[in-house]
Write a protein that holds these residues in place. Sequence first.
Motif, short mmCIF file in Angstrom:
data_model
loop_
_atom_site.label_atom_id
_atom_site.label_comp_id
_atom_site.label_asym_id
_atom_site.label_seq_id
_atom_site.Cartn_x
_atom_site.Cartn_y
_atom_site.Cartn_z
N PHE A 136 -9.79 -1.91 -10.22
CA PHE A 136 -8.59 -2.42 -9.56
C PHE A 136 -7.65 -1.33 -9.04
CE2 PHE A 136 -9.32 -6.24 -12.40
CZ PHE A 136 -9.71 -7.07 -11.36
N GLN A 137 -7.80 -0.12 -9.52
CA GLN A 137 -6.81 0.91 -9.20
C GLN A 137 -7.01 1.47 -7.79
OE1 GLN A 137 -4.18 1.18 -11.17
NE2 GLN A 137 -5.24 -0.42 -12.35
N VAL A 138 -6.03 2.26 -7.34
CA VAL A 138 -5.99 2.73 -5.96
C VAL A 138 -7.24 3.51 -5.59
CG1 VAL A 138 -4.74 4.21 -4.34
CG2 VAL A 138 -3.46 2.76 -5.95
N HIS A 139 -7.74 4.33 -6.51
CA HIS A 139 -8.92 5.15 -6.22
C HIS A 139 -10.22 4.36 -6.37
CE1 HIS A 139 -8.50 5.33 -10.59
NE2 HIS A 139 -9.78 5.65 -10.66
N GLN A 140 -10.13 3.09 -6.77
CA GLN A 140 -11.33 2.28 -6.98
C GLN A 140 -11.53 1.19 -5.94
OE1 GLN A 140 -10.22 1.17 -11.03
NE2 GLN A 140 -11.83 2.49 -11.85
N THR A 141 -10.46 0.74 -5.31
CA THR A 141 -10.56 -0.29 -4.28
C THR A 141 -9.30 -0.25 -3.42
OG1 THR A 141 -10.90 -2.65 -3.84
CG2 THR A 141 -9.53 -2.11 -5.70
N ASP A 142 -9.42 -0.72 -2.18
CA ASP A 142 -8.26 -0.68 -1.30
C ASP A 142 -7.33 -1.87 -1.49
OD1 ASP A 142 -9.87 -2.62 -0.25
OD2 ASP A 142 -9.87 -1.86 1.80
N HIS A 143 -7.79 -2.92 -2.18
CA HIS A 143 -6.90 -4.06 -2.39
C HIS A 143 -7.38 -4.92 -3.55
CE1 HIS A 143 -10.08 -6.13 -0.05
NE2 HIS A 143 -9.70 -7.21 -0.70
N VAL A 144 -6.45 -5.66 -4.12
CA VAL A 144 -6.73 -6.71 -5.09
C VAL A 144 -5.68 -7.80 -4.89
CG1 VAL A 144 -5.46 -5.42 -6.85
CG2 VAL A 144 -6.89 -7.33 -7.53
N PHE A 145 -6.15 -9.04 -4.78
CA PHE A 145 -5.27 -10.18 -4.56
C PHE A 145 -5.37 -11.14 -5.75
CE2 PHE A 145 -6.48 -9.69 0.19
CZ PHE A 145 -5.67 -8.57 0.29
N GLN A 146 -4.22 -11.70 -6.14
CA GLN A 146 -4.19 -12.72 -7.18
C GLN A 146 -3.47 -13.95 -6.67
OE1 GLN A 146 -1.71 -11.94 -10.56
NE2 GLN A 146 -2.14 -13.91 -11.51
N CYS A 187 -0.37 -9.54 -3.62
CA CYS A 187 -1.33 -8.60 -3.04
C CYS A 187 -0.93 -7.16 -3.36
CB CYS A 187 -1.40 -8.78 -1.52
SG CYS A 187 -1.56 -10.50 -0.97
N TYR A 188 -1.86 -6.41 -3.90
CA TYR A 188 -1.72 -4.97 -4.09
C TYR A 188 -2.72 -4.30 -3.17
CZ TYR A 188 0.88 -6.21 -8.31
OH TYR A 188 1.80 -6.73 -9.18
N LEU A 189 -2.24 -3.48 -2.23
CA LEU A 189 -3.15 -2.94 -1.23
C LEU A 189 -2.68 -1.61 -0.68
CD1 LEU A 189 -2.67 -4.59 2.23
CD2 LEU A 189 -1.17 -5.17 0.32
N THR A 190 -3.65 -0.85 -0.18
CA THR A 190 -3.38 0.35 0.60
C THR A 190 -3.39 -0.04 2.07
OG1 THR A 190 -4.51 1.69 -1.08
CG2 THR A 190 -4.11 2.70 1.07
#
Length: 409
Positions: free
Chosen positions: A204-214, A279-282
């Motif tokens: 889930f972290q920034v270096h592992q994926t560009d986004h996570v939505f709940q 939404c958490y995203l880059t």
Amino acid sequence: FMNEQNQQIPQQAQDQGQQVPQQGQQPQGQMPQHGQQKIDVSQIDDQELSVYITGLLRNDIADKEQLDWTSRRVYDINAYYGVKPATDWPWKNAANFPVPLTRTLVDTAMANIMGSIFFTPQDTVQVDGVGPEDRQTAKPLESFFNWLSFEEIETYKIWDKIVFRSLTSPAGIIKVMFSPLYKKVLIESIPSDDIFVPLDAKGFQVHQTDHVFQVVPMTENDMQDRKRQGVFEDISEIQKGWSVRQGSLAQITTQARDIAAGTNMDQRQRRDLYYVMECYLTYYWKPKESNPDDPGVPVELIVWMTPNGGKILRKKLNESGKRPFVEVIPYPREDRFWGESLCEVIKPIQEELDYTHNQYINAMDMAINTPLFFREGSTFDAENVKRVPGGAYGIPDTGDLKFQPLPVD
């Protein structure tokens, strides 16, 4: 010798015109952290951001559908709770009983995992001092953290649900956050149906994926609290109902849980709950004055929007660069984010055991109530004569009746 050398180095640097910090001088400022870009989020166009997020969400939903997500989750629920439909094979209403193998293994695994984590429920946090000055306060601090974990955060209850979902779904999802309303840290177990990430995400972290939505369900009281705080713009855009998940993901799995539990949570979720997507995203943002060929500026954002309609309710910088999610996946798939549930892992054994068990019951039914054949035109009344223990029946001719032969073994 080393002290003399160290004293010579600053003098040499000064002779070369370099700036050398003086003794006692503190460093100015801080190291820049990921996600701390000095920008005004109001400069980011809501429409462009909404289109970008909606496109990512559409892809994540398509990935879940390609995984046959819904039917697999329904199987997990039915396998654990022992729900099996009526069957018409090899005859109508034939035996179709579940053998509780899945539930036994899941409950055993839960007990072992919880026992290893909470061998002593009020002593799960260990604090060790780094230096001599720390060791004096280590024990009181450890005692305080254990009290905080067990009493305030109620870690045991939360982990019970986390472990259960990690065994009966593709992942157990943990969300850790601080609640301004309750003034304390909260740990939540999030259903995997409510999480959307790329299929190849490493975490889930920034270096592992560009986004996570709940997708976050909210009650009427939650809505009133958001209105009081004024945290959302156009809060009237938030609608009741399933929105993005309608008819494809959580609604069907909720209906399966309702059948297993004899409840009607599906009706409440469609009738009483509102839904917001967090939404958490880059996001690569381009200032309006930049050239079209200029690269975008990577910005770590937290965005709240309506899943149905894509209305941006709020956006802000994720200044810490941290995302409050952690995954627990006991049975991972190689190079895939979503793993397997324990129910899926033992599915072939469960189905073979069910089939063998029900075949045995059907064979016993056949032996107890052997099919009877009688000659056409015979006066034997097959509809009204049912065999019972100790029954006596008059027949016109013994040659009129024949029973189906059964295997000796």
